[in-house]
Design a protein around this motif. Structure first.
Motif, short mmCIF file in Angstrom:
data_model
loop_
_atom_site.label_atom_id
_atom_site.label_comp_id
_atom_site.label_asym_id
_atom_site.label_seq_id
_atom_site.Cartn_x
_atom_site.Cartn_y
_atom_site.Cartn_z
N MET A 531 0.81 -1.22 0.00
CA MET A 531 0.00 0.00 0.00
C MET A 531 0.84 1.26 0.00
SD MET A 531 -3.27 -0.91 2.47
CE MET A 531 -3.70 0.82 2.57
N ALA A 532 1.92 1.27 0.76
CA ALA A 532 2.77 2.45 0.81
C ALA A 532 4.15 2.07 1.33
CB ALA A 532 2.17 3.54 1.69
N ALA A 533 5.16 2.72 0.80
CA ALA A 533 6.50 2.55 1.33
C ALA A 533 6.62 3.32 2.65
CB ALA A 533 7.53 3.05 0.32
N ILE A 534 6.27 4.60 2.58
CA ILE A 534 6.25 5.47 3.77
C ILE A 534 4.93 6.23 3.75
CG2 ILE A 534 7.37 7.38 4.99
CD1 ILE A 534 9.92 6.72 3.35
N GLU A 535 4.24 6.24 4.88
CA GLU A 535 3.03 7.05 4.99
C GLU A 535 3.11 7.89 6.26
OE1 GLU A 535 -1.79 6.51 5.44
OE2 GLU A 535 -0.70 5.22 4.05
N VAL A 536 3.03 9.21 6.06
CA VAL A 536 3.00 10.15 7.19
C VAL A 536 1.70 10.91 7.11
CG1 VAL A 536 4.13 12.09 8.32
CG2 VAL A 536 5.51 10.37 7.13
N LYS A 537 0.93 10.87 8.19
CA LYS A 537 -0.35 11.56 8.20
C LYS A 537 -0.50 12.31 9.52
CE LYS A 537 -5.12 10.94 6.74
NZ LYS A 537 -6.14 9.99 6.23
N GLY A 538 -0.22 13.60 9.47
CA GLY A 538 -0.48 14.45 10.62
C GLY A 538 -1.87 15.06 10.50
N ASP A 539 -2.06 16.18 11.13
CA ASP A 539 -3.33 16.91 11.03
C ASP A 539 -2.98 18.38 10.84
OD1 ASP A 539 -5.90 17.86 11.11
OD2 ASP A 539 -6.33 17.20 13.16
N SER A 540 -2.47 18.68 9.66
CA SER A 540 -1.95 20.03 9.40
C SER A 540 -3.04 21.09 9.49
CB SER A 540 -1.28 20.07 8.03
OG SER A 540 -2.17 19.64 7.02
N GLN A 541 -4.29 20.74 9.22
CA GLN A 541 -5.37 21.71 9.30
C GLN A 541 -5.55 22.24 10.72
OE1 GLN A 541 -8.88 19.92 7.66
NE2 GLN A 541 -8.23 20.27 5.54
N HIS A 542 -5.15 21.44 11.72
CA HIS A 542 -5.26 21.85 13.11
C HIS A 542 -3.88 22.06 13.75
CE1 HIS A 542 -9.15 19.83 12.28
NE2 HIS A 542 -9.64 20.81 13.03
N GLY A 543 -2.86 22.21 12.89
CA GLY A 543 -1.53 22.50 13.40
C GLY A 543 -0.82 21.34 14.05
N ALA A 544 -1.23 20.10 13.76
CA ALA A 544 -0.60 18.92 14.35
C ALA A 544 0.31 18.26 13.32
CB ALA A 544 -1.66 17.94 14.82
N TYR A 545 1.61 18.40 13.54
CA TYR A 545 2.60 17.86 12.62
C TYR A 545 3.48 16.83 13.34
CZ TYR A 545 1.70 21.81 9.47
OH TYR A 545 1.11 22.73 8.63
N HIS A 546 3.93 15.84 12.59
CA HIS A 546 5.05 15.02 13.05
C HIS A 546 6.33 15.74 12.64
CE1 HIS A 546 2.01 12.10 13.86
NE2 HIS A 546 1.73 11.92 12.58
N GLN A 547 7.43 15.47 13.33
CA GLN A 547 8.65 16.18 12.98
C GLN A 547 9.89 15.41 13.40
OE1 GLN A 547 7.76 19.59 15.90
NE2 GLN A 547 9.99 19.62 15.81
N GLY A 548 11.00 15.77 12.73
CA GLY A 548 12.27 15.16 13.08
C GLY A 548 12.40 13.72 12.65
N LEU A 549 11.74 13.33 11.56
CA LEU A 549 11.94 11.98 11.02
C LEU A 549 13.20 11.98 10.15
CD1 LEU A 549 8.35 10.85 9.94
CD2 LEU A 549 9.37 10.95 12.22
N SER A 550 13.98 10.93 10.25
CA SER A 550 15.20 10.81 9.46
C SER A 550 15.25 9.42 8.83
CB SER A 550 16.43 11.02 10.36
OG SER A 550 17.61 10.71 9.66
N PHE A 551 15.29 9.38 7.50
CA PHE A 551 15.46 8.13 6.76
C PHE A 551 16.81 8.18 6.06
CE2 PHE A 551 11.04 7.82 7.60
CZ PHE A 551 10.64 6.51 7.36
N GLU A 552 17.66 7.19 6.35
CA GLU A 552 19.00 7.14 5.76
C GLU A 552 19.29 5.73 5.24
OE1 GLU A 552 21.93 9.74 8.28
OE2 GLU A 552 20.71 8.54 9.66
N ARG A 553 19.77 5.68 4.01
CA ARG A 553 20.20 4.42 3.39
C ARG A 553 19.08 3.36 3.47
NH1 ARG A 553 23.91 6.38 6.57
NH2 ARG A 553 23.50 4.85 8.21
N VAL A 554 17.95 3.73 2.94
CA VAL A 554 16.80 2.82 2.89
C VAL A 554 16.47 2.59 1.42
CG1 VAL A 554 14.40 2.44 3.57
CG2 VAL A 554 15.94 3.71 5.08
N ARG A 555 16.27 1.33 1.05
CA ARG A 555 15.95 1.02 -0.34
C ARG A 555 14.63 0.27 -0.43
NH1 ARG A 555 20.67 -1.90 0.95
NH2 ARG A 555 20.45 -4.17 0.94
#
Length: 606
Positions: A531-555
């Motif tokens: 379905m998805a490799a990476i899925e990020v779902k915050g709630d930007s309409q209400h100012g709710a964000y995830h932050q500080g995610l780091s993906f390195e050397r991922v295939r």
């Protein structure tokens, strides 16, 4: 459609990087083979005959092929060969890599060793050396000193009246053995099938289910006290006791426990659901499959689950709440310091598998979880606990495999955070997620390291889930050096859009959304995320964000996309997508401060 503000950067060529390192005066010792660090014996991972060792990989481990373990200066063996003998995960890991004919997947490292055949009440001095691909060893790690226990006093349940014939109810006889057990003793279930209702452990004891023995949960609701425990201090429902408990007999009282071991090569069977025909796994071995149910079908599908829901409904509870709250888990421990689970097989819980509530220093090693597709049949859960180690286990579950929880809503801020866990060298077959943070995130889930794990067929790899009224979240999480194949849904998901149809909202909602932050994913291979490799779902309409995610050397191999919505201040470095069908896999919106470096294909510019 609003787009993210992103930066795309290209790395300097390798030759330039090497010259830069050499210009700093670095020489060959930078790449020299290092001994492993922090060699240790996990909590209670020893008895009168064996000691388990684990260690952290050294900082530079790319050229390490194995580890050699020494006791009192004599070579005991290698980590890889030893793991073949003790870990139920290892045959599945080996088969996974045999099927990797393209050599696509990241190869994991084994960093544990079980020393068997030791003498009772004897001190041993252990050290570990790294072994390079050329067969050469590093120097010794720091020495770890551990003494085996004396031979424990043995309390055989048959000598206390247990029949073990599979039909007689042995609850009272087993409980007599537990109650008679002296400090440091072992309560033994020898070969046989022991049908039982709720059992209550005490401090400073071992419960051993021997090879050929099964502790079989009774299918009668009346064999499990109706008042067992309250999940959180502000919860309104008292749940029934589990099959195995370290709980006060009165849930309104407080009782602390310590030093409990549940071990053996036998089976703990919750007898929760009817069983379908076995499936045949990728190794040609049969695996049980239980009827997947819900609050409309439990009467047809359930055994103990049916009886307990019917009892609660008869007492006046509505079906939805009865189904979601009134089924027994397999094991529930609360406020226990120092726990070791080792070697046994888990089958068919009516509700969750192994629940650890407000515990400290818990180890799960070399166990097998076959609970698919029992509804809510998690592997192991930790809630508001500190110090967990999960190694060498096989998971084929009806829900999350390894789950972390930290309370719900506004009142959770008064609880302790869920802290400090290390998950490694496990195989995850089916389940909603390999490693799961949430959905109960209120007091924060933090300091989680998952590494050197393999998955084939889970719904998700790293699964982080909450809501915009749960509060807290998860932070300081590392997921690395692992291989994932055939996720039914997402390889990595961070969402505020989680909904449990059986959840009872008996808590005050938080005005703060859950958040996932400071999460690092590195050196992971993902094949065929459906379905998805990476899925990020915050709630930007209400100012709710995830932050500080780091993906390195991922295939990633396969057509799945990276869908990012509601993310801030995060980076993606050395990410590879292949077999995408010619489409750009990046779908990014309502996000800010994202940096993309050496990403192929690169995200489209806004």
């Amino acid at each position: 459609m609003p787009y993210a503000r992103i930066a795309v950067v290209r790395k300097q060529p390798l030759a330039q990087a090497v010259l830069a390192v050499l210009s700093l005066g670095c020489s060959l010792p930078l790449w020299a083979l290092e001994a492993p660090s922090k060699v240790q014996v996990p909590t209670l991972a020893y008895d009168d005959q064996q000691i388990i060792l684990v260690w952290e990989k050294p900082a530079n481990y790319a050229d390490i092929a194995d580890y050699h373990i020494y006791a009192n200066g004599q070579l005991l063996g290698s980590a890889n060969a030893n793991n073949d003998q003790v870990s139920p995960a290892k045959p599945y890991i080996d088969r996974f890599y045999q099927q990797d004919t393209r050599n696509f997947h990241h190869r994991i490292a084994i960093h544990s060793f079980t020393a068997n055949g030791l003498k009772p009440d004897t001190e041993y001095r252990f050290s570990v050396r790294s072994v390079g691909r050329d067969g050469k060893e590093s120097g010794d790690s720091p020495v770890v000193v551990q003494r085996t226990t004396a031979v424990p006093a043995l309390f055989d349940v048959k000598k206390h009246g247990a029949k073990g014939d599979g039909s007689s109810l042995d609850t009272a006889a087993i409980q007599r053995a537990i109650d008679a057990c002296t400090v440091g003793c072992k309560v033994l279930l020898p070969k046989g099938t022991y049908k039982s209702g709720a059992l209550y452990l005490k401090s400073n004891m071992t419960l051993e289910i021997a090879e050929g023995a099964t502790l079989l949960g009774s299918e009668r609701a009346e064999d499990y006290p109706r008042e067992g425990y309250i999940q959180y201090p502000y919860s309104t429902t008292v749940r029934p006791a589990s099959l195995i408990n370290a709980l006060p007999r009165d849930p309104r009282q407080h009782q602390a426990f310590e030093n409990i071991r549940i071990v053996g090569k036998g089976t703990i069977d919750g007898n929760g659901w009817k069983r379908k025909a076995d499936a045949i796994d990728e190794r040609g071995q049969p695996l049980p499959v239980y009827l997947a149910s819900d609050n409309t079908r439990y009467m047809l599908d359930g055994l103990l689950a049916k009886a307990q829901v019917e009892r609660a409904v008869a007492e006046g509870m509505n079906v939805k709440d009865a189904y979601g709250q009134m089924r027994s888990s397999l094991i529930t421990l609360r406020d226990v310091k120092n726990v070791f689970y080792g070697g046994f097989t888990v089958l068919n819980p009516a509700y969750h598998g192994i629940m650890n509530l407000e515990t400290e220093n818990v180890v799960l090693a070399n166990t097998t979880h076959k609970t698919y597709d029992a509804n809510n049949g998690d592997g192991i859960e930790f809630a508001n606990s500190r110090g967990a180690m999960v190694l060498n286990n096989f998971f084929d579950t009806g829900d999350d495999c390894v789950n972390f929880a930290a309370g719900t809503g506004a009142e959770a801020v008064k609880q302790k955070a869920q802290q400090d866990a290390w998950i490694f060298n496990n195989f995850f077959r089916q389940g909603h997620g390999m490693v799961v943070a949430g959905s109960h995130t209120g007091a924060w889930i933090e300091n989680i390291l998952a590494e050197d794990n393999v998955s084939d067929g889970t719904d998700a790899g790293l699964r982080m889930k909450s809501t915009n009224f749960m509060g807290g979240g998860a932070r300081n999480v590392t997921f690395r050096d692992s291989a994932i194949r055939n996720t039914v849904k997402q390889a990595f998901i961070f969402t505020l859009d989680y909904h449990d149809p059986n959840a009872k909202l008996d808590y005050q909602r938080s005005t703060i959304a859950g958040q996932f932050r400071d999460v690092r994913v590195s050196d992971v291979s993902v094949e065929n995320a459906q379905m998805a490799a990476i899925e990020v779902k915050g709630d930007s309409q209400h100012g709710a964000y995830h932050q500080g995610l780091s993906f390195e050397r991922v295939r990633f191999s396969g057509p799945a996309l990276a869908r990012i919505d509601g993310l801030k201040d995060s980076r993606f470095d050395t990410i590879r997508f292949s077999e995408t069908g010619g489409t750009n896999p990046w779908q990014v919106k309502d996000s800010d401060g994202l940096a993309f470096q050496d990403v192929e294909p690169a995200p489209a510019q806004p």
